[in-house]
Design an enzyme around this catalytic site. Structure first.
Site, mmCIF file in Angstrom:
data_model
loop_
_atom_site.group_PDB
_atom_site.id
_atom_site.type_symbol
_atom_site.label_atom_id
_atom_site.label_comp_id
_atom_site.label_asym_id
_atom_site.label_seq_id
_atom_site.Cartn_x
_atom_site.Cartn_y
_atom_site.Cartn_z
ATOM 1 N N CYS A 1 7.790 -82.719 -13.031
ATOM 2 C CA CYS A 1 7.098 -81.947 -12.105
ATOM 3 C C CYS A 1 5.819 -81.331 -12.981
ATOM 4 C CB CYS A 1 7.752 -80.785 -11.531
ATOM 5 S SG CYS A 1 9.104 -81.629 -10.453
ATOM 6 N N HIS B 1 3.055 -75.764 -9.270
ATOM 7 C CA HIS B 1 3.961 -76.803 -8.811
ATOM 8 C C HIS B 1 4.488 -76.141 -7.400
ATOM 9 C CE1 HIS B 1 6.639 -79.850 -8.246
ATOM 10 N NE2 HIS B 1 7.645 -79.084 -8.694
ATOM 11 N N ASN C 1 8.643 -80.590 -2.030
ATOM 12 C CA ASN C 1 8.303 -80.555 -3.637
ATOM 13 C C ASN C 1 8.000 -82.311 -3.759
ATOM 14 O OD1 ASN C 1 8.408 -81.135 -6.327
ATOM 15 N ND2 ASN C 1 10.322 -79.861 -6.395
HETATM 16 N N1 ACO Z 1 21.793 -75.751 3.986
HETATM 17 C C1 ACO Z 1 22.894 -74.824 4.119
HETATM 18 N N2 ACO Z 1 23.509 -74.299 3.096
HETATM 19 C C2 ACO Z 1 23.401 -74.543 1.839
HETATM 20 C C3 ACO Z 1 22.081 -75.647 1.617
HETATM 21 C C4 ACO Z 1 21.770 -76.117 2.533
HETATM 22 N N3 ACO Z 1 20.775 -77.337 2.355
HETATM 23 N N4 ACO Z 1 22.382 -75.968 0.330
HETATM 24 C C5 ACO Z 1 23.291 -75.145 -0.261
HETATM 25 N N5 ACO Z 1 23.900 -74.122 0.484
HETATM 26 C C6 ACO Z 1 24.858 -73.115 0.596
HETATM 27 C C7 ACO Z 1 25.643 -73.436 -0.706
HETATM 28 O O1 ACO Z 1 26.730 -74.233 -0.630
HETATM 29 C C8 ACO Z 1 26.035 -71.926 -1.135
HETATM 30 O O2 ACO Z 1 27.143 -71.581 -0.051
HETATM 31 P P1 ACO Z 1 28.506 -70.688 -0.514
HETATM 32 O O3 ACO Z 1 27.784 -69.507 -0.874
HETATM 33 O O4 ACO Z 1 29.473 -70.840 0.521
HETATM 34 O O5 ACO Z 1 28.738 -71.426 -1.705
HETATM 35 C C9 ACO Z 1 24.966 -71.093 -0.473
HETATM 36 O O6 ACO Z 1 23.988 -72.010 0.461
HETATM 37 C C10 ACO Z 1 24.095 -70.482 -1.440
HETATM 38 O O7 ACO Z 1 23.654 -71.614 -2.330
HETATM 39 P P2 ACO Z 1 22.742 -71.532 -3.633
HETATM 40 O O8 ACO Z 1 22.759 -72.723 -4.390
HETATM 41 O O9 ACO Z 1 22.861 -70.384 -4.437
HETATM 42 O O10 ACO Z 1 21.494 -71.457 -2.767
HETATM 43 P P3 ACO Z 1 19.907 -71.233 -3.348
HETATM 44 O O11 ACO Z 1 19.639 -69.516 -2.817
HETATM 45 O O12 ACO Z 1 19.929 -71.012 -4.762
HETATM 46 O O13 ACO Z 1 18.954 -72.187 -2.923
HETATM 47 C C11 ACO Z 1 18.129 -74.029 -3.597
HETATM 48 C C12 ACO Z 1 19.196 -73.288 -3.306
HETATM 49 C C13 ACO Z 1 16.905 -73.853 -2.674
HETATM 50 C C14 ACO Z 1 18.269 -75.317 -3.972
HETATM 51 C C15 ACO Z 1 17.419 -73.137 -4.730
HETATM 52 O O14 ACO Z 1 18.325 -72.986 -5.951
HETATM 53 C C16 ACO Z 1 16.026 -73.754 -5.309
HETATM 54 O O15 ACO Z 1 14.771 -73.962 -4.854
HETATM 55 N N6 ACO Z 1 16.110 -74.097 -6.828
HETATM 56 C C17 ACO Z 1 15.149 -74.562 -7.630
HETATM 57 C C18 ACO Z 1 14.917 -76.112 -7.251
HETATM 58 C C19 ACO Z 1 13.902 -76.823 -7.841
HETATM 59 O O16 ACO Z 1 12.676 -76.101 -7.679
HETATM 60 N N7 ACO Z 1 13.947 -77.932 -8.260
HETATM 61 C C20 ACO Z 1 12.725 -78.619 -8.509
HETATM 62 C C21 ACO Z 1 12.356 -78.826 -9.939
HETATM 63 S S1 ACO Z 1 10.899 -79.662 -10.141
HETATM 64 C C22 ACO Z 1 11.337 -81.252 -10.563
HETATM 65 O O17 ACO Z 1 11.389 -81.527 -11.929
HETATM 66 C C23 ACO Z 1 11.759 -82.153 -9.604
#
Ligand code: ACO
Length: 334
Positions: free
Chosen positions: A111, A259, A289
């Site tokens: 990215c 990004h 993304n």
């Molecule tokens: N729907 C519903 N619930 C979900 C989902 C979903 N899609 N995904 C996870 N959960 C649940 C989890 O199981 C967890 O449940 P629990 O509390 O019972 O264990 C709860 O939601 C919270 O999960 P988290 O992982 O803490 O959620 P978070 O708020 O961190 O959001 C996300 C997850 C959206 C992936 C976030 O961490 C994020 O955006 N991270 C950055 C990702 C990113 O930008 N990646 C791209 C990099 S660029 C590249 O090189 C490709």
């Protein structure tokens, strides 16, 4: 030599999947996805390929710049998801566009790819090696997405964006001079690469085809929270560093073209920098993304909407797998 962006283009597949479609595949909801990411839908290839999208985005950028394909000396495609290993995507774009005088190669920096590809082209142009470059970010992340993993499949989309860069023949008044070239800031940390991985399907490892398709490690795997924490710390640091290095004040920057991964990441970066969110344009609501395509797609939208005005300074900032991150200052001189 000074050089600048003189045209932009993009291509977005027309087929869309909204959050309700995703909720039919995994246990999630539109409400959860929008609240945690800001994403409502993503465009997915349906007949298009990474290369066909790259070529179309490139064609549109050349048209926008008013530059013929024969004038292009360098084609650089940033991608992690080309449909061909050989030839490289950039050579295929060259063939499609008839850019017979260009040298062509691909670059993989996930990215952060577009920022690094832009810097690479600028180095060639400002060094007087080439005069005109076509820099493209194109991705079919849907091919690398594990549609059974709710932690990742909600995030990604497909598309391509491109920019034409041209040296203007004048000599830069030092890198920080008015209209001069700016020194970028880029970093990599392979030690933390485990946070975002995807095995190559060419790494057979004795697996049968069917086993590979069912093995989650052959799709993108991510520690979402680790990537989130990395992004909200590293991106503001890189932006602060690039401004200081080039002696540019934050107030001089019209837009921070970041990004497009997650609305909460963009908001956190703006907050840490103390910059109003209005200076951080976003389109991730519509596209999700798109990795190295996200910055040039956003830039093209802003250009075509007339939001970019001659003399404005922009910051391009990317982060992603590697881990890698960086920021570059662009002066809009179209
Ligand atoms: N729907 C519903 N619930 C979900 C989902 C979903 N899609 N995904 C996870 N959960 C649940 C989890 O199981 C967890 O449940 P629990 O509390 O019972 O264990 C709860 O939601 C919270 O999960 P988290 O992982 O803490 O959620 P978070 O708020 O961190 O959001 C996300 C997850 C959206 C992936 C976030 O961490 C994020 O955006 N991270 C950055 C990702 C990113 O930008 N990646 C791209 C990099 S660029 C590249 O090189 C490709």
């Amino acid at each position: 030599m000074t050089a600048t962006i003189c045209g932009t283009g993009s291509f977005i597949p027309s087929y869309t999947m909204d959050n309700h479609d995703i909720a039919r595949l995994v246990d999630t909801s539109d409400e959860w996805i929008q609240e945690r990411t800001g994403i409502a839908r993503r465009h997915i290839i349906h007949g298009e390929t990474t290369i066909s999208m790259a070529a179309e985005a490139g064609r549109r950028a050349l048209e926008n710049a008013g530059i013929s394909a024969e004038e292009v000396d360098l084609i650089l495609v940033s991608t992690i998801s080309s449909n061909l290993l050989l030839p490289c995507a950039a050579c295929e774009v060259q063939k499609e566009l008839g850019a017979k005088n260009a040298v062509c190669f691909d670059l993989n920096a996930a990215c952060t790819g577009f920022v690094i590809a832009y810097n690479t082209a600028m180095a060639y142009l400002s060094g007087g090696i080439y005069r005109t470059a076509l820099v493209i970010g194109s991705e079919s992340l849907s091919n690398l997405t594990n549609w059974k993993d709710r932690g990742t499949c909600i995030l990604f989309g497909d598309g391509a964006g491109a920019a034409v860069l041209q040296a203007d023949g004048s000599v830069a008044e030092g890198f920080m001079g008015q209209g001069g070239n700016y020194i970028p800031v880029t970093h990599s940390d392979g030690g933390r690469g485990g946070a975002l991985t995807c095995k190559s399907r060419h790494d057979f490892n004795g697996l049968t085809d069917e086993k590979q398709w069912n093995d989650a490690s052959y799709y993108m795997q991510m520690d979402g929270q680790a990537v989130f924490k990395f992004a909200v710390k590293s991106v503001p640091e890189a932006i602060t560093e690039v401004l200081k290095l080039n002696q540019v004040n934050a107030e001089e920057i019209s837009f921070y073209v970041m990004h497009q991964a997650n609305r909460r990441i963009v908001e956190a970066v703006a907050k840490r920098l103390g910059v109003p969110l209005e200076k951080f344009p976003m389109n991730l609501f519509e596209y999700g993304n798109t990795s190295s395509a996200s910055i040039p797609i956003l830039l093209d939208e802003m250009n075509r909407e007339g939001r970019l005005v001659k003399g404005q300074k922009l910051v391009l900032a990317g982060f992603g797998a590697g881990l890698s991150w960086g920021a570059s200052i662009v002066e809009w001189r179209r």
